[in-house]
Design an enzyme around this catalytic site. Structure first.
Site, PDB file in Angstrom:
ATOM      1  N   ASP A 874       5.967  15.663 -40.145  1.00 51.44           N
ATOM      2  CA  ASP A 874       5.741  15.972 -38.730  1.00 51.44           C
ATOM      3  C   ASP A 874       4.259  16.256 -38.496  1.00 51.44           C
ATOM      4  OD1 ASP A 874       5.685  18.148 -36.379  1.00 51.44           O
ATOM      5  OD2 ASP A 874       7.372  16.804 -36.131  1.00 51.44           O
ATOM      6  N   ASN A 882      -1.496  15.899 -26.694  1.00 51.81           N
ATOM      7  CA  ASN A 882      -1.069  15.371 -25.386  1.00 51.81           C
ATOM      8  C   ASN A 882      -1.568  16.250 -24.251  1.00 51.81           C
ATOM      9  OD1 ASN A 882       0.277  13.097 -26.323  1.00 51.81           O
ATOM     10  ND2 ASN A 882       2.191  14.202 -26.647  1.00 51.81           N
ATOM     11  N   ASP A 891      -0.786   8.773 -28.231  1.00 51.73           N
ATOM     12  CA  ASP A 891      -0.304   7.479 -28.742  1.00 51.73           C
ATOM     13  C   ASP A 891      -1.265   6.939 -29.796  1.00 51.73           C
ATOM     14  OD1 ASP A 891       1.090   6.223 -25.593  1.00 51.73           O
ATOM     15  OD2 ASP A 891       1.843   7.624 -27.082  1.00 51.73           O
ATOM     16  N   GLU A 917       6.741  12.783 -32.881  1.00 56.12           N
ATOM     17  CA  GLU A 917       5.659  12.857 -33.846  1.00 56.12           C
ATOM     18  C   GLU A 917       6.175  12.992 -35.266  1.00 56.12           C
ATOM     19  OE1 GLU A 917       6.365  14.937 -31.495  1.00 56.12           O
ATOM     20  OE2 GLU A 917       6.159  17.062 -32.040  1.00 56.12           O
TER      21      GLU A 917
END
Length: 995
Positions: A874, A882, A891, A917
């Site tokens: 992760d 973000n 992204d 993620e």
């Protein structure tokens, strides 16, 4: 039952109010105890800007009916869900005209009323915001407080322009010209009878039946400003002034208590036990109860002594907003005593109850005597001890205390005075590091050192080591059994000494256990060993093991204590566990596959998760039935019989946010999403503030998922490549570590995704019908044409032959075209199949493809006996990319990390995007250690990633959990194991691989 998001706001408010009532009823036994528990024994948790607050000064606190906590700071409004702070300010909420939030009030209907320092009043109802300013009729935009009354009127207390009452488009102003004693106002209160109270710089004002009643010095109040008016659940009125707290008595006011200081009081609250909490300007936080007044200041952990805001939440926790941060106090199951209570050091290694009922606490910097709920005495090197680093304790038969030290051997104390000293300089063999002490019935003393075992009898020493049969000379624990024999725990197994002869115990096959940290003996002679590979049972000459495979969450156990009411308590480096004795016996006897237990940590009152071992006794049950545990943060104590009172109902899960194609969607009833929606993301939380880290979630998108998906404590669900149609998102919570199973209250969200034209059900049949008609027409035209050609060719044989050849060639070409079309359709079908198993962003396989690959590989590995490992990785703090940079940066980060991990793995592992993620890695043919090393290489590669191209200043890290197939019956269990290890890596600080 399922809760439909389409229900009305009123219904939800009533449901939440009922839930709050149930929580309060369930907390009644705890309330009774809270009256007697000292403030120093409360669990404390603090937050500052380092933990996510936008500003350290918290001016106001409120809790809305849905369970969210709201904080007013100088840098905006803050919403808290138990794990994350979400800020609303001028930058992201245009309706907020100023970041300086002075007051936050929650109305019964869920509305939030925000008063700002120079931006007027803003009201939030659901996702709708509205602001009142001077242009809307207010006399001033410097607001001190604002509330709604029962008629829906907005009352506004201004800084120095009196009070405004907004009723629709009409605004009434109250100043010194029409009855206010002062235009400087501080606070408002909506009385239970519907009237309104106002605190001013020159007294208290009561707006009653259209008239103003002023209470000032003549009514018993001091000649000082009134800062706060508070009314408890019983209707009693309290007034916080510049000179203390006053209580209404008829039409007069009297001092609430002469024990409270003569200080400014800007905040007050009443807890469920009836205690009055007072936030002062200079004296910190005070609690007025039946036993008097207790003070909690910055010397004990309060961020600052000015307490501007107080709130008792629906779980009974006390929240205090200060000038330097936020504090939460809660009556947790465990109490921890440490340096704050006078201990010589927080690092407690050994605990011992003496015959007179006092408790001895050995720390790394001295010995402490605890009696009657307080520290009676401390002894250190400054008091004449050869060493104050205590490792072990034992009360001799003559009443003296034996103290094993880290560097000075054994000290004998009587009445706190050193009367004898045993060490190498005085003839004691072995080492001066004494970790364990024991005494047999005949008075023989046994000293466990890190260089062998020493028997002390009649003033003579005898040394036992490897040569005498011990498995190792590093002695960790000792236990005198009921039959008189001595059990010895070493760093390489256990042994038994009978009549001076050593009998080593064969521990091979016990999960690789070596370190034996503690023993416990039952009345029937059964022995329990706490080891570095779980719990062992020795009964009838046979050893059995209980470890990770049977459900223990950790390997290494330091102590095992019987609470006398049916449970065993186990300590570890990762908290304390309680497990039913019958549960342990059932698993060890093969009557049950896995263990169910309760797990306790810092949220339950432990000052530190880290319990201590390798010294002793490190845990015990005292005569009153309480369990004492030595930890790195002090001596922790819990009363097992009272634990039931601390179990609270989990609040229902709230869907906080829904993203469709990465865009925020307002959640109001059923979600109708436009055509082209392919990606859905759900954010959710169960709003509990005492144990948020223990809550586990499961979700299901009906129409996509066949069954529930359990994702631990992750609060985000993502779906990609979602087809048009009707779906139902369901989510609920559990807290297995606290004894809560899955809640019957399921939160449900109905979703509809509109199809594009070619995705509508009638489009394909219509297209097929058109094709059939076209082919039929073509066929008929072709047949007529052929007949005409035949008639024409009858006249000329040569021309007929030539035309037939040409026609044959055209037919062949047509067949080739048809073959070409068929090939194209097959290629497109294969492309669609790849898309269903491939992540569009990273080009990696998606979760579906990895599930299929993992199932295949797992089955092959089981059949062939080859090793197989699986990892879940992760990206740490991904949401901050973000939020702080952009979704495009997020992204880009995903693409870069996928590229790096794919290059680094090569052919040695199969990589897929597991979701969001999170990535999954399948290692076929690799055992756990090699797979973990491969994942460490991935972690180093990601850590070296240059993020300047998309997230300047950001350092990318990953956390992961690696699990091996061995001992696991199904590949889904392998995934669950990797997920649990990933969670542990996150909790341990991130940027690490656990396996």
């Amino acid at each position: 039952m399922e809760r439909m998001r389409g229900a009305s706001v009123a219904n939800r408010a009533r449901a939440l109010a009922m839930l709050a009532l149930l929580l309060c009823v369930g907390a009644l036994p705890a309330i009774a105890r809270a009256q007697d528990k000292p403030l120093t024994a409360y669990f404390r948790e603090t937050w500052t800007t380092r933990q996510g607050l936008p500003h350290n000064q918290v001016n106001a606190i409120a809790q809305t009916p849905d369970g969210y906590l709201w904080f007013g700071t100088w840098e905006g409004l803050v919403r808290y869900n138990g794990l994350e702070f979400h800020s609303f300010d001028r930058g992201n909420t245009p309706e907020l005209k100023d970041n300086g939030v002075r007051s936050v009030r929650a109305s019964a209907d869920g509305a939030l009323v925000i008063g700002t320092s120079r931006g007027g009043v803003t009201v939030k109802r659901g996702d709708h915001w509205r602001t009142w300013r001077v242009k809307d009729g207010l006399a001033q935009e410097e607001i001190m407080d604002a509330i709604f009354d029962r008629r829906g009127r907005l009352w506004v207390a201004t800084e120095n322009a009196g009070i405004d009452v907004v009723d629709g488009s009409r605004v009434d102003h109250f100043t010194t010209r029409n009855g206010l004693p002062s235009a400087v106002t501080y606070g408002l209160l909506l009385d239970r009878d519907g009237s309104v109270w106002a605190a001013t710089a020159r007294g208290l004002v009561h707006f009653l039946d259209g008239r103003l009643v002023v209470y000032a010095q003549a009514s018993g109040l001091p000649p000082a400003p009134v800062f706060r008016v508070f009314q408890d659940a019983g209707g009693r009125l309290f007034v916080g002034t510049e000179r203390g707290v006053y209580r209404r008595q008829g039409e007069r006011f009297v001092l609430a208590s002469a024990l409270l200081p003569d200080d400014g009081v800007p905040s007050m609250a009443r807890d469920g036990a009836g205690n009055l909490w007072v936030g002062s300007v200079n004296n910190g936080l005070l609690r007025l109860g039946k036993s008097g007044v207790e003070t909690f200041t910055s010397l004990r952990g309060l961020p600052n002594n000015r307490v501007a805001a107080l709130l008792v939440d629906r779980e009974g926790s006390i929240w205090a907003g200060t000038n330097a941060g936020l504090l939460r106090l809660s009556d947790a199951p465990f109490s921890t005593y440490n340096g704050d209570h006078g201990l010589s050091d927080d690092y407690v290694r050994a605990v011992l109850e003496s015959r007179d009922g006092s408790l001895w606490l050995g720390t790394s910097r001295g010995l402490n005597r605890w009696r009657g709920g307080r520290l009676e005495a401390s002894y250190t090197a400054a008091d004449g001890l050869p060493s104050d680093s205590v490792l072990s304790l034992l009360e001799d038969r003559d009443g003296s205390l034996l103290v094993g030290s880290y560097t000075a051997g054994v000290m004998r104390l009587r009445d706190g005075k050193l009367v004898a000293h045993y060490d190498n300089a005085h003839g004691m063999p072995g080492s001066n590091q004494v970790r364990a002490l024991a005494q047999q019935a005949d008075g023989t003393l046994w000293l466990g050192t890190n260089r062998g075992l020493v028997r002390m009898r009649d003033g003579a020493y005898t040394h036992f080591g490897v040569a005498q049969g011990l498995p190792r000379e590093f002695i960790i624990s000792l236990q005198v059994a009921r039959d008189g024999s001595l059990w010895v725990g070493t760093a390489n197994g256990a042994a038994r000494i009978v009549d001076g002869r050593v009998q080593a115990l064969d521990m091979r096959g016990m999960n690789g256990a070596q370190d034996v940290f503690d023993f416990h003996e039952d009345a029937d002679g059964t022995l329990w060993f706490a080891t570095d590979r779980g719990l062992l049972r020795y009964r009838g000459g046979r050893l059995q093991a209980l470890g990770l495979a049977q459900g223990l969450p950790v390997d290494t156990l330091f102590a095992v204590v019987d609470d006398g009411i049916g449970s065993l308590w186990l300590t570890s480096n990762r908290g304390v566990m309680r497990v039913g004795r019958s549960e342990v016996e059932a698993v060890m006897d093969g009557r049950k596959p896995r263990l169910e237990l309760d797990r306790f940590g810092e949220a339950d009152g432990l000052a530190s998760y880290q319990c201590n071992g390798g010294s002793g006794p490190s845990a015990l049950r005292d005569r009153g039935g309480r369990i004492w545990i030595a930890t790195a943060g002090g001596a922790a104590v819990v009363e097992p019989k009272a634990l039931r009172a601390y179990k609270r109902t989990l609040p229902p899960v709230l869907v906080e946010q829904v993203l469709a194609n990465d865009r925020d969607v307002q959640v109001q009833g059923r979600l109708e999403l436009p055509a082209g929606t392919r990606k859905l993301e759900f954010h959710y939380a169960s709003l509990t503030f005492q144990t948020p880290r223990f809550v586990r979630y499961r979700y299901q998108l009906q129409g996509v998922d066949r069954d529930w998906i359990e994702r631990g404590n992750q609060r985000v669900a993502q779906y990609t490549n979602v087809a048009p149609g009707n779906y139902r998102f369901r989510v609920n919570a559990s807290a297995p570590g606290l004894g809560h199973g899955w809640s019957p209250d399921v939160t449900t969200l109905e979703i509809g995704i509109a199809p594009r034209l070619w995705q509508r059900p009638w489009f394909l049949p219509l297209l097929l019908l058109f094709g059939v008609l076209a082919l039929a027409g073509l066929y008929r035209w072709r047949l007529g044409h052929m007949r005409q050609r035949a008639a024409d060719l009858e006249a000329v044989v040569a021309a007929r032959t030539r035309d037939l050849r040409e026609q044959t060639e055209r037919l062949r070409e047509s067949d080739r075209e048809k073959s070409f079309l068929v090939d194209k359709l097959r290629e497109q079908s294969e492309a669609f199949e790849r898309q269903a198993r491939e992540d569009a962003l990273t080009g990696l396989g998606n979760r579906r493809s990895m599930d299929e690959e993992l199932a295949r590989a797992f089955e092959q590995a089981v059949q062939s006996g080859r090793p197989l490992s699986f990892a879940l990785i992760d990206i740490d703090h991904f949401k901050r990319i973000n939020d702080g940079y952009s979704h495009a940066a997020g992204d880009r980060a995903l693409v870069e990390i996928a590229r790096i991990m794919r290059n680094e793995l090569g052919v040695l592992g199969t990589l897929a995007r597991w979701g969001g993620e999170e990535f999954g890695v399948l290692f076929e043919g690799l055992a756990l250690e090699e797979a973990r090393r491969r994942c460490e290489r991935l972690r180093w590669a990601v850590e070296r990633l240059d993020c300047s191209g998309f997230a300047p200043g950001w350092k990318m890290t990953i956390s992961g959990g690696v699990a091996e197939r061995t001992g696991i019956a199904h590949y889904e269990r392998l995934v669950s194991r990797a997920d649990a290890l990933l969670y542990e890596a996150k909790r341990a600080g991130r940027n690490r691989i656990f396996g």
